[in-house]
Design an enzyme around this catalytic site. Structure first.
Site, PDB file in Angstrom:
ATOM      1  CB  SER A  80      -0.913   0.009   1.228  1.00  0.00           C
ATOM      2  OG  SER A  80      -0.135   0.165   2.413  1.00  0.00           O
ATOM      3  CG  ASP A 136      -3.646  -2.936  -2.071  1.00  0.00           C
ATOM      4  OD1 ASP A 136      -4.530  -3.031  -2.944  1.00  0.00           O
ATOM      5  OD2 ASP A 136      -3.856  -3.142  -0.854  1.00  0.00           O
ATOM      6  CG  ASP A 195      -8.977   2.836  -5.308  1.00  0.00           C
ATOM      7  OD1 ASP A 195     -10.007   3.049  -5.990  1.00  0.00           O
ATOM      8  OD2 ASP A 195      -9.015   2.555  -4.096  1.00  0.00           O
ATOM      9  CD  GLU A 241     -11.925  -0.599  -5.594  1.00  0.00           C
ATOM     10  OE1 GLU A 241     -12.837  -0.632  -4.756  1.00  0.00           O
ATOM     11  OE2 GLU A 241     -10.718  -0.552  -5.286  1.00  0.00           O
ATOM     12  CB  SER A 274      -7.696  -7.554   8.132  1.00  0.00           C
ATOM     13  OG  SER A 274      -8.004  -6.251   7.696  1.00  0.00           O
TER      14      SER A 274
END
Length: 312
Positions: free
Chosen positions: A50, A83, A105, A135, A260
């Site tokens: 990320s 990401d 994104d 996305e 997560s």
């Protein structure tokens, strides 16, 4: 084997009815745990970063650690992926740093802006043999810099997907069908459900095209319980049932993101280690235990959710 992009990975996954795990990385132990699992089970993998993880670990460190992982595991196809890249500039920087795949994104932008900037990313990336994910739709939840309130979430509109893919030239598409970022995905009493009908409709509009699921951690209860047993205060967290994810992987979904679950496994293990060994202070001991937990979790995901064991 050098780093690869996702093109051949996804073609094999689509034809074979399985998905590739895209695991978020932040440090050496997470990378080592993931790679040990993939080497053990001979599974291809996407190591993804990320924008906040890139800032935390510094770009040069992350790239070199991933290159070391590839050198140590020459028989495992590995893609290095950005990401949730928020801008053309971020995607370009990662491509220039040696990433083999990027996600732009623009899901929070108006549709035409999303199309235009995604197209711009594709034009630059394809010059360097880098694949691009984009996305459509908005997932609820919180993950690093991505924050979407429940009432702002939107399912992907199948009527838009063909136009979007044709005009942008992206190589894969993340869609919103009921997954959610973070550990707290659903309200108490709310049952998780994936809109597999939307997935089916999207795959009908885009035959043979690889689809991506974000926010797909299952939030395994044993790790939530372990965190709480050793001093945490996490409420019950409900993730996406693994059988639903496996069904999606058997269809058009070629990439499933996991973050997560990795964080929970690592945090729970470190908490347990210190509770049982309060006088220890050697990072190699507690981070080594966390690394082993990451390996076990990734092996579980490969076997239970992804179906990519033996596909390297």
């Amino acid at each position: 084997m050098a780093l690869v992009n996702t093109k051949e990975m996804f073609k094999k996954a689509y034809d074979g009815g399985y998905a590739i795990g895209a695991f978020n990385i932040n440090d050496m132990e997470i990378i080592q745990g993931i790679m040990s699992a993939c080497a053990e089970l001979k599974a291809p993998v996407i190591l993804q970063v990320s924008s906040s993880a890139r800032k935390y670990a510094h770009p040069a460190y992350l790239v070199k650690m991933v290159e070391a992982a590839v050198k140590e595991n020459p028989d495992i196809p590995v893609a290095l992926h950005l990401d949730h890249g928020p801008s053309f500039e971020m995607c370009k920087a990662c491509i220039d740093d040696g990433f083999t795949s990027v996600m732009f994104d623009g899901s929070a932008k108006p549709y035409e802006e999303n199309v235009e900037e995604a197209r711009r990313v594709v034009e630059y990336a394809h010059k360097y043999n880098v694949t691009v994910e984009a996305e459509l739709g908005k997932l609820a939840g919180v993950e690093d810099d991505v924050k979407v309130e429940d009432d702002k979430a939107q399912f992907t509109d199948p009527d838009e997907v063909q136009d979007f893919v044709t005009r942008t030239g992206v190589d894969s598409l993340a869609i919103a069908i009921g997954t959610s970022h973070g550990a707290y995905k659903f309200k108490p009493g709310q049952k998780p459900k994936l809109r597999l009908d939307i997935l089916e409709e999207v795959s009908n509009r885009l035959p043979g095209f690889p689809i991506v699921l974000h926010g797909a951690s299952s939030v395994l209860p044993e790790f939530v319980q372990m965190v709480n047993q050793y001093g945490g205060q996490m409420p019950d967290a409900i993730g996406i049932p693994e059988e639903m994810l496996r069904e999606a992987a058997a269809k058009a979904v070629c990439k499933i993101n996991v973050d997560s679950d990795l964080r929970l496994a690592m945090t729970a293990t470190v908490r347990k280690y210190f509770a049982e060994n309060p006088s220890h202070f050697d990072p190699r001991q507690y981070l080594g235990a966390a690394r082993d937990a990451i390996q076990g979790l990734v092996e579980h995901k490969i076997k239970t959710v992804l179906g990519c064991e033996g596909k390297a």
